[in-house]
Write a protein that holds these residues in place. Structure first.
Motif, PDB file in Angstrom:
ATOM      1  N   GLU A 273      50.013  31.095  44.667  1.00  0.00           N
ATOM      2  CA  GLU A 273      49.625  30.729  43.309  1.00  0.00           C
ATOM      3  C   GLU A 273      48.146  31.021  43.068  1.00  0.00           C
ATOM      4  N   MET A 274      47.292  30.697  44.024  1.00  0.00           N
ATOM      5  CA  MET A 274      45.860  30.932  43.873  1.00  0.00           C
ATOM      6  C   MET A 274      45.558  32.426  43.789  1.00  0.00           C
ATOM      7  N   ARG A 275      46.223  33.216  44.601  1.00  0.00           N
ATOM      8  CA  ARG A 275      45.982  34.659  44.600  1.00  0.00           C
ATOM      9  C   ARG A 275      46.464  35.299  43.312  1.00  0.00           C
ATOM     10  N   LEU A 276      47.583  34.820  42.779  1.00  0.00           N
ATOM     11  CA  LEU A 276      48.071  35.365  41.518  1.00  0.00           C
ATOM     12  C   LEU A 276      47.155  34.972  40.364  1.00  0.00           C
ATOM     13  N   ARG A 277      46.597  33.777  40.407  1.00  0.00           N
ATOM     14  CA  ARG A 277      45.626  33.390  39.375  1.00  0.00           C
ATOM     15  C   ARG A 277      44.394  34.273  39.452  1.00  0.00           C
ATOM     16  N   HIS A 278      43.963  34.599  40.663  1.00  0.00           N
ATOM     17  CA  HIS A 278      42.826  35.505  40.810  1.00  0.00           C
ATOM     18  C   HIS A 278      43.176  36.885  40.258  1.00  0.00           C
ATOM     19  N   ALA A 279      44.395  37.351  40.515  1.00  0.00           N
ATOM     20  CA  ALA A 279      44.835  38.643  39.984  1.00  0.00           C
ATOM     21  C   ALA A 279      44.844  38.622  38.457  1.00  0.00           C
ATOM     22  N   LEU A 280      45.305  37.528  37.870  1.00  0.00           N
ATOM     23  CA  LEU A 280      45.315  37.404  36.422  1.00  0.00           C
ATOM     24  C   LEU A 280      43.907  37.521  35.850  1.00  0.00           C
ATOM     25  N   LYS A 281      42.948  36.902  36.526  1.00  0.00           N
ATOM     26  CA  LYS A 281      41.553  36.986  36.081  1.00  0.00           C
ATOM     27  C   LYS A 281      41.037  38.425  36.177  1.00  0.00           C
ATOM     28  N   LEU A 282      41.321  39.100  37.284  1.00  0.00           N
ATOM     29  CA  LEU A 282      40.852  40.475  37.455  1.00  0.00           C
ATOM     30  C   LEU A 282      41.460  41.396  36.395  1.00  0.00           C
ATOM     31  N   LEU A 283      42.726  41.228  36.096  1.00  0.00           N
ATOM     32  CA  LEU A 283      43.412  42.098  35.148  1.00  0.00           C
ATOM     33  C   LEU A 283      42.888  41.928  33.729  1.00  0.00           C
ATOM     34  N   GLY A 284      42.344  40.757  33.435  1.00  0.00           N
ATOM     35  CA  GLY A 284      41.793  40.524  32.101  1.00  0.00           C
ATOM     36  C   GLY A 284      40.315  40.820  31.984  1.00  0.00           C
ATOM     37  N   ASP A 285      39.689  41.240  33.086  1.00  0.00           N
ATOM     38  CA  ASP A 285      38.252  41.507  33.103  1.00  0.00           C
ATOM     39  C   ASP A 285      38.000  42.972  32.755  1.00  0.00           C
ATOM     40  N   PRO A 286      37.299  43.266  31.654  1.00  0.00           N
ATOM     41  CA  PRO A 286      37.032  44.660  31.275  1.00  0.00           C
ATOM     42  C   PRO A 286      36.297  45.441  32.365  1.00  0.00           C
ATOM     43  N   LYS A 287      35.500  44.760  33.160  1.00  0.00           N
ATOM     44  CA  LYS A 287      34.739  45.447  34.211  1.00  0.00           C
ATOM     45  C   LYS A 287      35.639  45.928  35.347  1.00  0.00           C
ATOM     46  N   GLU A 288      36.874  45.418  35.403  1.00  0.00           N
ATOM     47  CA  GLU A 288      37.794  45.784  36.476  1.00  0.00           C
ATOM     48  C   GLU A 288      38.886  46.759  36.014  1.00  0.00           C
ATOM     49  N   ARG A 289      38.761  47.303  34.816  1.00  0.00           N
ATOM     50  CA  ARG A 289      39.826  48.139  34.252  1.00  0.00           C
ATOM     51  C   ARG A 289      40.038  49.427  35.041  1.00  0.00           C
ATOM     52  N   ARG A 290      39.014  49.926  35.698  1.00  0.00           N
ATOM     53  CA  ARG A 290      39.141  51.178  36.449  1.00  0.00           C
ATOM     54  C   ARG A 290      39.847  50.985  37.791  1.00  0.00           C
ATOM     55  N   ARG A 291      39.985  49.752  38.230  1.00  0.00           N
ATOM     56  CA  ARG A 291      40.633  49.496  39.507  1.00  0.00           C
ATOM     57  C   ARG A 291      42.139  49.693  39.391  1.00  0.00           C
ATOM     58  N   SER A 292      42.742  50.282  40.395  1.00  0.00           N
ATOM     59  CA  SER A 292      44.185  50.489  40.391  1.00  0.00           C
ATOM     60  C   SER A 292      44.908  49.178  40.681  1.00  0.00           C
ATOM     61  N   LEU A 293      46.156  49.091  40.241  1.00  0.00           N
ATOM     62  CA  LEU A 293      46.962  47.913  40.549  1.00  0.00           C
ATOM     63  C   LEU A 293      47.151  47.758  42.049  1.00  0.00           C
ATOM     64  N   TYR A 294      47.230  48.868  42.753  1.00  0.00           N
ATOM     65  CA  TYR A 294      47.386  48.815  44.205  1.00  0.00           C
ATOM     66  C   TYR A 294      46.173  48.159  44.854  1.00  0.00           C
ATOM     67  N   ASP A 295      44.982  48.496  44.376  1.00  0.00           N
ATOM     68  CA  ASP A 295      43.754  47.925  44.917  1.00  0.00           C
ATOM     69  C   ASP A 295      43.710  46.417  44.674  1.00  0.00           C
ATOM     70  N   ILE A 296      44.088  45.998  43.465  1.00  0.00           N
ATOM     71  CA  ILE A 296      44.121  44.567  43.146  1.00  0.00           C
ATOM     72  C   ILE A 296      45.192  43.864  43.971  1.00  0.00           C
ATOM     73  N   ALA A 297      46.330  44.527  44.156  1.00  0.00           N
ATOM     74  CA  ALA A 297      47.399  43.949  44.975  1.00  0.00           C
ATOM     75  C   ALA A 297      46.917  43.695  46.394  1.00  0.00           C
ATOM     76  N   LEU A 298      46.208  44.671  46.982  1.00  0.00           N
ATOM     77  CA  LEU A 298      45.692  44.506  48.343  1.00  0.00           C
ATOM     78  C   LEU A 298      44.708  43.348  48.413  1.00  0.00           C
ATOM     79  N   GLU A 299      43.809  43.252  47.427  1.00  0.00           N
ATOM     80  CA  GLU A 299      42.826  42.166  47.433  1.00  0.00           C
ATOM     81  C   GLU A 299      43.514  40.807  47.364  1.00  0.00           C
ATOM     82  N   CYS A 300      44.649  40.743  46.693  1.00  0.00           N
ATOM     83  CA  CYS A 300      45.342  39.474  46.492  1.00  0.00           C
ATOM     84  C   CYS A 300      46.427  39.221  47.539  1.00  0.00           C
ATOM     85  N   GLY A 301      46.407  40.010  48.621  1.00  0.00           N
ATOM     86  CA  GLY A 301      47.271  39.713  49.756  1.00  0.00           C
ATOM     87  C   GLY A 301      48.627  40.373  49.752  1.00  0.00           C
ATOM     88  N   TYR A 302      48.838  41.387  48.896  1.00  0.00           N
ATOM     89  CA  TYR A 302      50.122  42.087  48.847  1.00  0.00           C
ATOM     90  C   TYR A 302      49.986  43.468  49.485  1.00  0.00           C
TER      91      TYR A 302
END
Length: 350
Positions: A273-302
């Motif tokens: 739950e905590m990691r998914l909340r962090h992912a939700l925050k990253l996905l809504g951050d304009p500064k993180e728009r260039r990051r791939s979903l795969y990169d965010i997935a890895l950061e959040c433990g997937y």
């Protein structure tokens, strides 16, 4: 109210929740469902059917959230089940410009007088009742901004701060002024005022007394829970983080750790739950728009983006791509025309 329509800050976001255009028969149910993102509310049938009103003017700046509310007499509560489900861990500072709020389990008082402040800890249970026709302001601060400045950061849920305390009175006026002039402040000025409010609030709380009989008895369990949550926040993205390692680092038996997290669905579920909340925050951050979903997935433990997308959709009802396209996972029933962005802000407050 502020003096300008166009904000000076580049990071300021605004939301206005109003039920005035909806059929009266639907208003309370829409309000109840929306505000359930943080509190469960109830009111008598006569008020619901004849005179119900609810308006929220909200703004967010980085990790600072203000909600200005106007509504009718109602009881509100935050249960252990809600805490376990949403994982929110903020402090909520309340002040009332009209009407007030009372609680039979308050600390340092039971009714908020004009000019006073009420602090709620969203990691703990809450029960309170507002007066009729109230107007209030709710300033939300993430726990990490405040707790390191407090002697006992977990002793202040439902803490009533007296208007007779000069420092409380100054803080009251400062919060009012921040809300009034928010459009006229630049980003760095808002950040300075946020730090000032945090330090003044900490000073008020550290000087507060008037605990209940149960405060000392509860402190040990509360502090243990907060210590564990803080540990998981600090180690959330460590690849080697497991329940066994956490128990060892915290000096707990594995069975004790699992018992403490039983209401959260277990340690593994809590971390997810905590990691998914962090992912939700990253996905809504304009500064993180260039990051791939795969990169965010890895950061959040997937290990794969496909697994991440499935888990995210199961949790929020939308995909990571939907969030990047502007969909709000907590804005239920968007077709009712009500602006519910404040719900999303509450759940993504850093």
């Amino acid at each position: 109210m502020t003096h300008q329509t166009n904000p000076k800050s580049a990071l300021l976001e605004r939301s206005r929740f109003s039920l005035g255009e909806l059929p009266r028969a639907k208003q309370f149910e829409i309000w109840k469902e929306s505000i359930n993102c943080i509190y469960s509310v109830e009111m008598d049938r006569k008020t619901r059917e004849a005179g119900f009103v609810a308006n929220l003017n909200s703004w967010r700046h980085r990790d600072l959230l203000m909600i200005e509310a106007q509504s009718c007499s109602q009881s509100f509560s935050r249960t252990s089940q809600m805490i376990a489900a949403d994982g929110m861990d903020h402090y909520n500072i309340q002040l009332y410009t009209d009407g007030g709020v009372k609680s039979e389990i308050g600390i340092g008082g039971d009714f908020l007088q004009p000019g006073g402040l009420l602090l709620l800890d969203l990691s703990q249970r809450t029960e309170a009742q507002t007066s009729d026709g109230f107007k209030s302001m709710h300033l939300f601060l993430p726990r990490h901004l405040v707790e390191d400045h407090l002697t006992h950061p977990d002793d202040h849920n439902l803490r009533f701060l007296s208007e007779r305390d000069p420092l409380v009175s100054i803080l009251f006026q400062q919060i009012l002024a921040l809300n009034r002039y928010i459009n006229e402040l630049a980003d760095h000025e808002i950040s300075v005022l946020q730090k000032t409010i945090v330090m003044m609030l900490s000073a008020c709380l550290n000087a507060a007394d008037g605990g209940t009989r149960s405060t000392d008895a509860m402190r040990r369990d509360i502090e243990k829970g907060v210590m564990i949550r803080r540990y998981f926040r600090q180690n959330l993205f460590a690849a080697e983080l497991t329940a066994d390692k956490a128990a060892n680092d915290l000096g707990l038996s594995r069975s004790s750790l699992y018992q403490l997290f039983e209401k959260h669905g277990g340690v593994k579920n809590y971390l997810r739950e905590m990691r998914l909340r962090h992912a939700l925050k990253l996905l809504g951050d304009p500064k993180e728009r260039r990051r791939s979903l795969y990169d965010i997935a890895l950061e959040c433990g997937y290990e794969t983006d496909a697994g991440f997308i499935r888990a995210f959709r199961a949790k929020y009802g939308v995909t990571p791509g939907d969030v990047r396209a502007g969909h709000r996972p907590y804005a239920h029933h968007a077709d009712d025309g009500v602006d519910k962005r404040y719900e999303h802000w509450l759940h993504t407050l850093a």
